[in-house]
Structure formats: C-alpha cells, structure tokens
Design a protein around this motif. Sequence first.
Motif, PDB file in Angstrom:
ATOM      1  N   ALA A   3       1.848  10.238 -20.675  1.00 32.17           N
ATOM      2  CA  ALA A   3       2.612   9.156 -19.963  1.00 32.17           C
ATOM      3  C   ALA A   3       3.639   9.500 -19.068  1.00 32.17           C
ATOM      4  O   ALA A   3       3.829   8.859 -18.071  1.00 32.17           O
ATOM      5  N   GLU A   4       4.270  10.560 -19.344  1.00 31.83           N
ATOM      6  CA  GLU A   4       5.291  11.077 -18.359  1.00 31.83           C
ATOM      7  C   GLU A   4       4.687  11.381 -17.115  1.00 31.83           C
ATOM      8  O   GLU A   4       5.486  11.048 -16.075  1.00 31.83           O
ATOM      9  N   ALA A   8       5.568   9.597 -13.521  1.00 31.56           N
ATOM     10  CA  ALA A   8       5.724  10.368 -12.056  1.00 31.56           C
ATOM     11  C   ALA A   8       5.022  10.195 -10.920  1.00 31.56           C
ATOM     12  O   ALA A   8       5.515  10.263  -9.795  1.00 31.56           O
ATOM     13  N   ILE A   9       3.530   9.983 -11.193  1.00 25.68           N
ATOM     14  CA  ILE A   9       2.946   9.874 -10.079  1.00 25.68           C
ATOM     15  C   ILE A   9       3.182   8.458  -9.467  1.00 25.68           C
ATOM     16  O   ILE A   9       3.156   8.290  -8.457  1.00 25.68           O
ATOM     17  N   LEU A  10       3.450   7.467 -10.487  1.00 29.95           N
ATOM     18  CA  LEU A  10       3.796   6.041 -10.151  1.00 29.95           C
ATOM     19  C   LEU A  10       5.115   5.990  -9.502  1.00 29.95           C
ATOM     20  O   LEU A  10       5.244   5.395  -8.378  1.00 29.95           O
ATOM     21  N   ARG A  11       6.044   6.829  -9.643  1.00 29.45           N
ATOM     22  CA  ARG A  11       7.221   7.083  -8.960  1.00 29.45           C
ATOM     23  C   ARG A  11       7.085   7.481  -7.426  1.00 29.45           C
ATOM     24  O   ARG A  11       7.664   7.047  -6.835  1.00 29.45           O
ATOM     25  N   THR A  43      -8.888  10.784 -10.547  1.00 26.84           N
ATOM     26  CA  THR A  43      -9.171  10.647 -11.842  1.00 26.84           C
ATOM     27  C   THR A  43      -8.342   9.551 -12.627  1.00 26.84           C
ATOM     28  O   THR A  43      -8.849   9.171 -13.604  1.00 26.84           O
ATOM     29  N   ILE A  44      -7.374   9.348 -12.331  1.00 25.41           N
ATOM     30  CA  ILE A  44      -6.430   8.272 -12.878  1.00 25.41           C
ATOM     31  C   ILE A  44      -6.373   7.078 -12.140  1.00 25.41           C
ATOM     32  O   ILE A  44      -6.401   5.921 -12.831  1.00 25.41           O
TER      33      ILE A  44
END
Length: 192
Positions: A3-4, A8-11, A43-44
Amino acid sequence: MTAEKKTAILRSAAEAFALFGYKGTTMDQVAKMANIGKGTLYTIFSSKEELFDEVINRAIMKVVRVAQSAISSERSFQENMLAIFDEVMTFRKKSRLLDKLLKEIRIAGTPVVLKAQKKYEEALERFIEHLLQDALQKGEIVPCDTKIVSYSIVQLYIALTLEWNRTRPSLDKEVVKQYINLLLLNGLTLKQ
C-alpha cells in the motif's frame, strides 16, 4: 505491491498532473518520478486515465474531509455552509493539482479532465445534500428539494469561482461567500 508503494506512485502521479496537466503527463514521467519501471506502473494502472481517476478520487476525498472539518455543532446551518465554502476555496487555491486541472479545462477542455470536474461537483453536491437533509430535519431551513438546492449551491459556487474568471477578474473568496449567502442561503434559512 504494498500500500505504501501504491501511495508513493499516486503521490508522484498527482505531482506530475500538477506540473504538466493531464494532457502533458505521460506514464513514463510518472514511472520516473515514482522511481519504478514503466512496466511496473502498467501492472498497477492499465492506463493514464485509470491512474488519473484514482488521483482525482483521492483529491475529492481530501476536499470532502476539508469540508467536514469546517462543520461545528456550535454554528447555524448558514454559518457552517459559509465555513465549508471558505475552507474548500482555500484548499482549492493551495492545491497545485486542482489549479492546474482547472486551467487545463479553461484552455483545452480535455474530456477526461471535464469528467473529473463533474465528479468533483457531484461529490460536493452529495455532501451538501446530506447537510441540507439534516438541516431540514432539525427545522433549520425551509422545506425544499435537497437535490435541487445542493445542485444550485454547487453550480453557483462553480459559476462564481470558475466561470466568472473566464472573462472577468477573479472574485475574492469573501465576495463569493457573500453572494452564495445572499442568493441562496438567506432564502433557505428559516427566520427566527
């Protein structure tokens, strides 16, 4: 994927959209900013639109939390509504992401960004509708169709904060609150 790492990707994605707008952001840029491979990113999130949608959903949740934090049981419905708009306008001005996307709407009218704006407006409408229903049950406002009134409040807010600015100088948030109060809230509030 932890989840971290997703956070971080979304940030990083929010930062990229804030810098370059939706149209100017690439999945390559987001991957580089997040310090991951582009393949990992795909992939996400299967597309830039899916990634953007998740970023917007999180931004909307923040706006709703800001609005909720403005409510005080010590204040009247009308005072709470004005406090909500004060906090939401302050948040919007501070948000580089929302600022960039609003500029993109004005300049390019990007369909994906217009869809995000609609989602933002609908979230505000739902939030305000719940407040109206609560105020109605408490006898704080005149009988009304809460869906129509919440839509009207949000559309007046959008008109004064976004549409007005397209051809005229921006209105100060105090002026926006004054006209929301004058044109809508005064008519809703039961006179004691």
